[in-house]
Design a protein around this motif. Structure first.
Motif: not given
Length: 349
Positions: A175, A198-199, A202-203
């Motif tokens: 990240r 989905g995670v 989101e990034h």
């Protein structure tokens, strides 16, 4: 006539924090101000000069928190009735703690990984830029009187800008690196079996299989932790998937990659790699990696900078203060019940 029960042993006026930070040092992770604040708020028992098992056993019954990660099997934890927090300041969760007992008793198990992430992410980016443009290679050539001017030294140079990039792992390091890569406008594919699409979406990254991440990337960053499942995750088969001329950056855990296979691909000129972690450290003087021009070599120094160390101390102070107030920790990484027992990390020496 029954004998009256003895009075309970009173708790210390201030919670007892045990410092046993090895291989860290107290003066490296705590600034004088942070250590002063810790001593103002808690009763600090510093075992750095006497890290013996006997000294630890003596203070365990009163310990509210332990800063470090000594061996804590269930039997020893049973003698630490007031323990509320275990704060690992080395950077890895080791299999020397009965984590199940910690979770059953509500003991916070915390790690300092987020403190290292910015430094490691910046270093990984630097390795990728070096591999893209041959910076350290051409520096060596210049010093040896073999410099190549203008385009002569750029035959294998590539741009990171607009490239296809693969990230193997998307935890703290992934990240942090994702944020740094944004100005280069790459297409980023991520393989991380512990995260749902989905995670990742989101990034702003593309979820992908390992094979797709490797086969479609000019730059690959290996950022995964080591478990039984991830050992040699990047082996001979996976290295063959990388396009000719791909650049691989390894800054997480050495066992994730098959080193002999990787060095073979580099020696043949098919791949380039930047490596900061090694199967055996220090690396042997006659290790073949030392003679390969297609490698950028680094001695496990991506994360261990003063700013990261001092951040660890500040995190410890902040989270202990919150826990003592009956609040959840907010800065350190909370160990996941389902994952912490799967790590196969080794101490960094």
């Amino acid at each position: 006539m029954s004998t009256p029960a003895p009075d309970p042993i009173p708790a210390p006026a201030r919670p007892v924090v045990v410092l046993r930070p090895a291989p860290q040092r107290t003066d490296r992770i705590f600034t004088p101000a942070a250590l002063g604040s810790l001593r103002d708020r808690f009763t600090v028992v510093d075992l750095e000069k006497d890290p013996s098992e006997e000294a630890l056993e003596e203070v365990l019954p009163d310990a509210f928190a332990i800063v470090g990660q000594p061996d804590l099997p269930a039997q020893r934890l049973s003698r630490a009735g007031r323990l509320r927090a275990l704060l690992n300041v080395e950077g890895n969760f080791f299999p020397n703690v009965d984590y199940a007992t910690c979770f059953e008793r509500g003991i916070h198990v915390l790690g300092c990984g987020p403190a290292y992430a910015p430094a490691v992410a910046e270093y990984a980016l630097a390795l990728a830029l070096d591999l893209a443009r041959g910076i350290s290679r051409e520096d060596r050539a210049f010093r040896a009187g073999r410099e190549r001017y203008v385009s002569d030294g750029n035959a294998d140079a590539v741009l990171l800008q607009g490239s296809d990039v693969g990230l193997v792992g998307f935890g703290n390091l992934g990240r942090g690196l994702n944020r740094l890569l944004a100005p280069f406008r790459p297409t980023i594919r991520v393989y991380d079996p512990w995260l749902p699409p989905g995670v990742l979406g989101e990034h702003g990254v593309l979820p992908a299989s390992l094979d797709e991440t490797l086969s479609r990337s000019r730059f690959v960053f290996v950022l995964a932790t080591v478990t039984d499942e991830s050992r040699h995750l990047i082996g001979e088969r996976e290295l063959h998937l990388l396009p000719d001329g791909a650049r691989l950056v390894l800054v997480s855990r050495a066992p994730v990659v098959d080193y002999p296979a990787l060095l073979s691909h580099v020696a043949r000129g098919r791949l380039m790699a930047g490596i900061d972690v090694w199967p055996d450290e220090p690396v042997a003087p006659d290790d073949p990696a030392r003679s390969l021009d297609g490698l950028v070599l680094s001695a496990h120094r991506a994360g261990g900078i003063p700013a990261a160390f001092e951040t660890i101390g500040d995190m410890v102070l902040d989270d202990l203060t919150l826990i003592a107030q009956g609040l959840p920790p907010a800065r350190m990484q909370t160990a996941a019940r389902e994952l912490v027992g799967r790590y196969r990390n080794r101490p960094v020496t």
